[in-house]
Design a protein around this motif. Structure first.
Motif, mmCIF file in Angstrom:
data_model
loop_
_atom_site.group_PDB
_atom_site.id
_atom_site.type_symbol
_atom_site.label_atom_id
_atom_site.label_comp_id
_atom_site.label_asym_id
_atom_site.label_seq_id
_atom_site.Cartn_x
_atom_site.Cartn_y
_atom_site.Cartn_z
ATOM 1 N N MET A 8 48.274 36.129 48.067
ATOM 2 C CA MET A 8 47.091 36.738 47.454
ATOM 3 C C MET A 8 45.911 36.630 48.407
ATOM 4 N N THR A 9 44.975 37.563 48.244
ATOM 5 C CA THR A 9 43.831 37.619 49.149
ATOM 6 C C THR A 9 42.809 36.537 48.860
ATOM 7 N N GLY B 279 37.282 40.569 44.429
ATOM 8 C CA GLY B 279 38.427 40.996 43.633
ATOM 9 C C GLY B 279 39.720 40.514 44.270
ATOM 10 N N ASN B 280 40.384 39.605 43.600
ATOM 11 C CA ASN B 280 41.636 39.064 44.116
ATOM 12 C C ASN B 280 42.737 40.114 44.049
ATOM 13 N N GLU B 281 43.611 40.125 45.036
ATOM 14 C CA GLU B 281 44.742 41.049 45.059
ATOM 15 C C GLU B 281 46.001 40.307 45.472
ATOM 16 N N SER C 12 49.314 46.255 48.002
ATOM 17 C CA SER C 12 48.687 45.196 47.220
ATOM 18 C C SER C 12 48.369 45.706 45.820
ATOM 19 N N VAL C 13 48.189 44.747 44.902
ATOM 20 C CA VAL C 13 47.877 45.059 43.512
ATOM 21 C C VAL C 13 46.742 44.154 43.055
ATOM 22 N N ALA C 14 45.709 44.724 42.417
ATOM 23 C CA ALA C 14 44.583 43.936 41.926
ATOM 24 C C ALA C 14 45.038 42.991 40.816
ATOM 25 N N SER C 15 44.468 41.784 40.794
ATOM 26 C CA SER C 15 44.858 40.769 39.809
ATOM 27 C C SER C 15 44.028 40.820 38.537
ATOM 28 N N ASN D 139 43.205 32.870 39.774
ATOM 29 C CA ASN D 139 41.961 33.518 40.192
ATOM 30 C C ASN D 139 40.872 32.444 40.143
#
Length: 368
Positions: A36-37, A42-44, A61-64, A92
Motif C-alpha cells: 500500500m502507498t 489517499g491510501n491505495e 492500484s485500488v483506492a482504500s 489506514n
C-alpha cells in the motif's frame, strides 16, 4: 527509542541493480503481491504479479477509502491476506480505519472501510471470521467479525489496552491455533499477550522481552514464538529469540537473543515449512536466515548472518512469502522497490527479478 527505530528501519534506499530473470527453485513459480502507498492524500493498494518470464511487475492500484500518514509506521502486518486468500485487509493509519478487499482474478474490489476502534492502526491479524487490529496511537487492540461478504462488524467488549501509554507497538498476530493474541512493544521492551476465548481477549499478560526492542514476529511449525530484537538500532547488535507460549498467555524463553550479526533486524517471516526464520536487517541491507529446531533453538544458516544482500542502501523492511513457500519478497519503502527471491527448503535464497520505480513511502506486503 521507538522514534529512533522507525528512522533506522526506514532509511533511504537506493534502486536495486538489474538482475537476470530466473525461475524459483524447483521450477517455474508465479505470485500475486500487494502493498500500500500509505499516502496521506489517499491510501491505495498496489497490485503486482511475478512470473519467471517477466519478474515482478506493477498491475495497477485500488483506492482504500482511507488515508495513510506518509511516514514510516514502525510496524509489521499493515497489509494481510486471509488464510484462503479470498480477502485482503489493510490499515489506514492516517484516517483511523481498516479496509477490506475481495481478491478477484482480475484485481481487487473494495467491500468495506470501517473505523479501527482506536487511533493510528498499524497492524491487523485474522483467524477464521475474526479480525483484530493494533491501534498504535491509542495503545490498544480492537476486534471485528468478518461477514460472509467481507463486511467488518465491531465486536462488543473487544477493546483491550497494552502495558501503558507510548508503548510503540509494532505487530499483532493470532497464535497458530487462534487461542491467543500477541503484540510486540518496541518502546517498553515488552511482549503483551491476550488469551482468546469465544472470540474475545482476556486481560493483558505482560511479558518481558529477552532482547531489546522487540519488533516483528512469527511462529514455527510447533507454535513457538520467534521475535526479532532491533537492539535500539545498535550496529550489528540485532538478535532473534524464541519462546513457548503457554495456555495462560505467559512466555517461557527457549533460545535467548541469538545474534543475527546484522543491524536493525525489524521484520521476521517464517518459511512455510516452519523450519527457517528470515529477518530483514534494515540498516545492513541484508536478509538473515535462521534454522529453527524442534525445541525452538535458532542457528544462523550462514556464518556472517547474510542469507541475501538486498543492495547497498536498500533498507529492506516488510517480507512476504507465497503459499507454496517457493517465492519471497522484500520491500524497500523509501525508494519504492521490492526485491524477489526463490526459496529452497533449507532456507537458501536465490535472487530473482524484483520491481523498482514504485511509489515511495510504501508499507505492508502480502503475497500468494
Amino acid at each position: 527509542m521507538s522514534r529512533i527505530i522507525r528512522v533506522i528501519c526506514l532509511l533511504l534506499a537506493l534502486p536495486l541493480g538489474a538482475q537476470a530473470v530466473q525461475a524459483a527453485p524447483g521450477g517455474a513459480a508465479t505470485a500475486r503481491v500487494f502493498s500500500m502507498t500509505n499516502a496521506p492524500a489517499g491510501n491505495e493498494i498496489l497490485m503486482l504479479s511475478y512470473t519467471p518470464g517477466s519478474g515482478l511487475v506493477m498491475n495497477g492500484s485500488v483506492a482504500s477509502g482511507g488515508a495513510g500518514t506518509g511516514a514510516g509506521l514502525g510496524n509489521q502486518g499493515g497489509v494481510v491476506l486471509s488464510d484462503d486468500n479470498r480477502w485482503l485487509f489493510a490499515v489506514n493509519a492516517g484516517s483511523d480505519s481498516v479496509s477490506v478487499f475481495r481478491v478477484l482474478d482480475t484485481g481487487l474490489l473494495l467491500v468495506d472501510t470501517v473505523a479501527s476502534g482506536g487511533s493510528q492502526p498499524v497492524s491487523v491479524t485474522t483467524f477464521g471470521d475474526l479480525l483484530y487490529v493494533l491501534n498504535a496511537g491509542s495503545d490498544s487492540i480492537a476486534g471485528f467479525h468478518i461477514g460472509v461478504t467481507g463486511q467488518l462488524t465491531a465486536l462488543p467488549n473487544s477493546v483491550r489496552y497494552l502495558s501503558g501509554a507510548g508503548t510503540g507497538p509494532a505487530q499483532i498476530s493470532f497464535s497458530p491455533w487462534g487461542d491467543a493474541l500477541v503484540v510486540t512493544e518496541k518502546a517498553t521492551n515488552l511482549i503483551t499477550t491476550f488469551v482468546v476465548a469465544g472470540g474475545l481477549p482476556g486481560n493483558a499478560i505482560i511479558n518481558a522481552s529477552v532482547g531489546a526492542t522487540p519488533f516483528g514476529f512469527g511462529f514455527d511449525r510447533f507454535g513457538h514464538l520467534l521475535v526479532t530484537e532491533a537492539a535500539g538500532g545498535a550496529t550489528d547488535a540485532s538478535s532473534v529469540s524464541s519462546y513457548e507460549l503457554s495456555a495462560d498467555g505467559s512466555l517461557a524463553v527457549l533460545d535467548a537473543a541469538v545474534p543475527t550479526t546484522e543491524s536493525a533486524a525489524c521484520w521476521l517471516l517464517t518459511s512455510k515449512n516452519g523450519r527457517v526464520a528470515f529477518t530483514t536487517n534494515t540498516a545492513s541491507q541484508s536478509i538473515s536466515a535462521l534454522r529453527v529446531g524442534r525445541s525452538g533453538e535458532l542457528t544462523l544458516t550462514t556464518e556472517d548472518g547474510v542469507a541475501a544482500s538486498t543492495g547497498a542502501g536498500s533498507s529492506p523492511i516488510d517480507l512476504a512469502i507465497t503459499g507454496s513457500g517457493r517465492l519471497m519478497f522484500a520491500l524497500s519503502a523509501v525508494d519504492g522497490s521490492i526485491s524477489a527471491y526463490g526459496v529452497r527448503a533449507n532456507g537458501t535464497l536465490s535472487p530473482l527479478t524484483g520491481a523498482t520505480g514504485l511509489p515511495t513511502g510504501m508499507n505492508g506486503l502480502a503475497a500468494f
